[in-house]
Design an enzyme around this catalytic site. Structure first.
Site, PDB file in Angstrom:
ATOM      1  N   ASP A  90       0.798  -1.229   0.000  1.00  0.00           N
ATOM      2  CA  ASP A  90       0.000   0.000   0.000  1.00  0.00           C
ATOM      3  C   ASP A  90       0.837   1.290   0.000  1.00  0.00           C
ATOM      4  OD1 ASP A  90      -1.156  -2.327   1.411  1.00  0.00           O
ATOM      5  OD2 ASP A  90      -2.975  -1.113   1.484  1.00  0.00           O
ATOM      6  N   GLU A 146      -4.115   2.378  -3.365  1.00  0.00           N
ATOM      7  CA  GLU A 146      -5.401   2.969  -2.982  1.00  0.00           C
ATOM      8  C   GLU A 146      -5.268   4.153  -2.025  1.00  0.00           C
ATOM      9  OE1 GLU A 146      -8.214   0.994  -0.637  1.00  0.00           O
ATOM     10  OE2 GLU A 146      -6.850   0.617   1.018  1.00  0.00           O
ATOM     11  N   ASN A 147      -4.095   4.329  -1.413  1.00  0.00           N
ATOM     12  CA  ASN A 147      -3.893   5.438  -0.487  1.00  0.00           C
ATOM     13  C   ASN A 147      -2.862   6.444  -0.994  1.00  0.00           C
ATOM     14  OD1 ASN A 147      -5.580   4.400   1.749  1.00  0.00           O
ATOM     15  ND2 ASN A 147      -4.073   2.758   1.788  1.00  0.00           N
ATOM     16  N   ASN A 156     -10.794  -0.769  -0.510  1.00  0.00           N
ATOM     17  CA  ASN A 156     -11.995  -0.068  -0.057  1.00  0.00           C
ATOM     18  C   ASN A 156     -11.911   1.450  -0.167  1.00  0.00           C
ATOM     19  OD1 ASN A 156     -10.042  -0.690   2.140  1.00  0.00           O
ATOM     20  ND2 ASN A 156     -11.365   0.659   3.336  1.00  0.00           N
ATOM     21  N   HIS A 157     -10.705   2.014  -0.322  1.00  0.00           N
ATOM     22  CA  HIS A 157     -10.566   3.466  -0.453  1.00  0.00           C
ATOM     23  C   HIS A 157     -10.551   3.932  -1.909  1.00  0.00           C
ATOM     24  CE1 HIS A 157     -10.071   4.626   3.728  1.00  0.00           C
ATOM     25  NE2 HIS A 157      -9.240   3.618   3.903  1.00  0.00           N
ATOM     26  N   HIS A 197      -7.323  -7.842  -0.500  1.00  0.00           N
ATOM     27  CA  HIS A 197      -7.405  -6.665   0.356  1.00  0.00           C
ATOM     28  C   HIS A 197      -8.402  -6.970   1.477  1.00  0.00           C
ATOM     29  CE1 HIS A 197      -6.362  -2.424   0.764  1.00  0.00           C
ATOM     30  NE2 HIS A 197      -7.622  -2.196   1.136  1.00  0.00           N
ATOM     31  N   HIS A 227      -4.002  -4.040   3.071  1.00  0.00           N
ATOM     32  CA  HIS A 227      -5.025  -3.308   3.811  1.00  0.00           C
ATOM     33  C   HIS A 227      -4.629  -2.925   5.231  1.00  0.00           C
ATOM     34  CE1 HIS A 227      -8.861  -1.754   5.160  1.00  0.00           C
ATOM     35  NE2 HIS A 227      -8.951  -2.661   6.101  1.00  0.00           N
ATOM     36  N   HIS A 247      -1.664  -2.419   6.568  1.00  0.00           N
ATOM     37  CA  HIS A 247      -0.474  -1.562   6.594  1.00  0.00           C
ATOM     38  C   HIS A 247       0.597  -2.050   7.564  1.00  0.00           C
ATOM     39  CE1 HIS A 247      -2.636   2.250   4.841  1.00  0.00           C
ATOM     40  NE2 HIS A 247      -2.979   1.117   4.220  1.00  0.00           N
TER      41      HIS A 247
END
Length: 263
Positions: free
Chosen positions: A8, A39-40, A67-68, A156, A181, A183
């Site tokens: 991530d 995603e982040n 999910n983000h 994820h 997910h 981290h």
């Protein structure tokens, strides 16, 4: 084939360390294919079209999310830019395949690198996560359709139990199942008996002087007060976390997996 998966990518610190360290990683390990969860990438919440293009320009071949993915609404327009081109950058940015039918984007990409066919699959777990289809049975359907022998899965998901079970479920049917997910990198990388490389969570590429990427003071205050607060990305102790997977081009079976953490 040698595959590098980058965990991530969190905010500017994560993007910067990927820019600084990816060239040497590719050269040192003779990497053929680079995959990353992004995603982040936009200040810790979602990804924008311009940041997606920036990361592709660094040499990442396929990017996954979770999910983000919808945190930056403009990514919807980016998915639409694929416009029927099966190998455009917009087509190589994935969102979990088991999201509700009809949503923008794709959860599977099939391509070739150096003449070798491969597939990348993005799926999301259901425990402690938002509503989505059963990833186990959804994976069954996808694997029936995928033509490539090399199949790399980003799962994820939140709990280790769901991730471990999913890895065993796909053993021998996927080249690799890597968790994202949480981290937090785990130390359980292994090649399962039937040839699937597995790790419960690759970990975050971003600032570890934080609470999973966010300024720790803000998170601690939220735990103490219970009041909502605007989270901001931290910037200290930046690390790149990833895994290297080696596999057979003909069978797709993994022979080796190595966990990486670079400062």
């Amino acid at each position: 084939m040698k595959i590098l998966f980058i965990g991530d990518i969190f905010g500017r610190p994560g993007r910067t360390i990927v820019k600084d360290r990816l060239p040497e990683l590719r050269k040192q390990h003779a990497v053929d294919l680079v995959i990353a969860n992004c995603e982040n990438a936009a200040a810790g919440f979602g990804i924008t079209p311009s940041l997606a293009e920036e990361l592709f320009d660094l040499g990442i071949d396929v990017m996954t999310t979770g999910n983000h993915v919808w945190d930056k609404r403009e990514i919807i327009e980016y998915f639409q830019m694929a416009d029927g081109n099966p190998h455009s950058p917009a087509r190589r940015l994935l969102r979990p395949a088991n999201f509700s039918q009809g949503l923008p984007g794709w959860g599977v990409y099939e391509g070739q690198k150096n003449g070798v066919a491969y597939a990348v699959v993005n799926l999301q777990g259901r425990v402690f996560m938002g509503s989505c289809d059963d990833p186990f049975r959804y994976a069954d359907r996808l694997l029936e359709q995928i033509q490539s022998k090399i199949v790399f899965v980003d799962f994820h998901a939140e709990p280790s139990s769901e991730k471990v079970a999913f890895g065993w479920y796909l053993d021998g049917r996927a080249t690799a199942v890597v968790g994202t997910h949480t981290h937090i990198p785990t130390a359980d990388e292994t090649v399962l008996p039937k040839g699937t490389a597995y790790i419960t969570d690759v970990g975050m590429t971003g600032p570890y002087d934080s609470v999973i990427g966010v300024k720790k003071e803000l998170v601690i205050e939220r735990f103490l007060s219970g009041m909502p607060a605007r989270f901001e990305a931290a910037n200290g102790d930046v690390r790149l976390c990833g895994v290297l997977v080696e596999c057979d081009d003909q069978t797709g079976r993994a022979s080796r997996v190595e966990r990486l953490m670079l400062r």
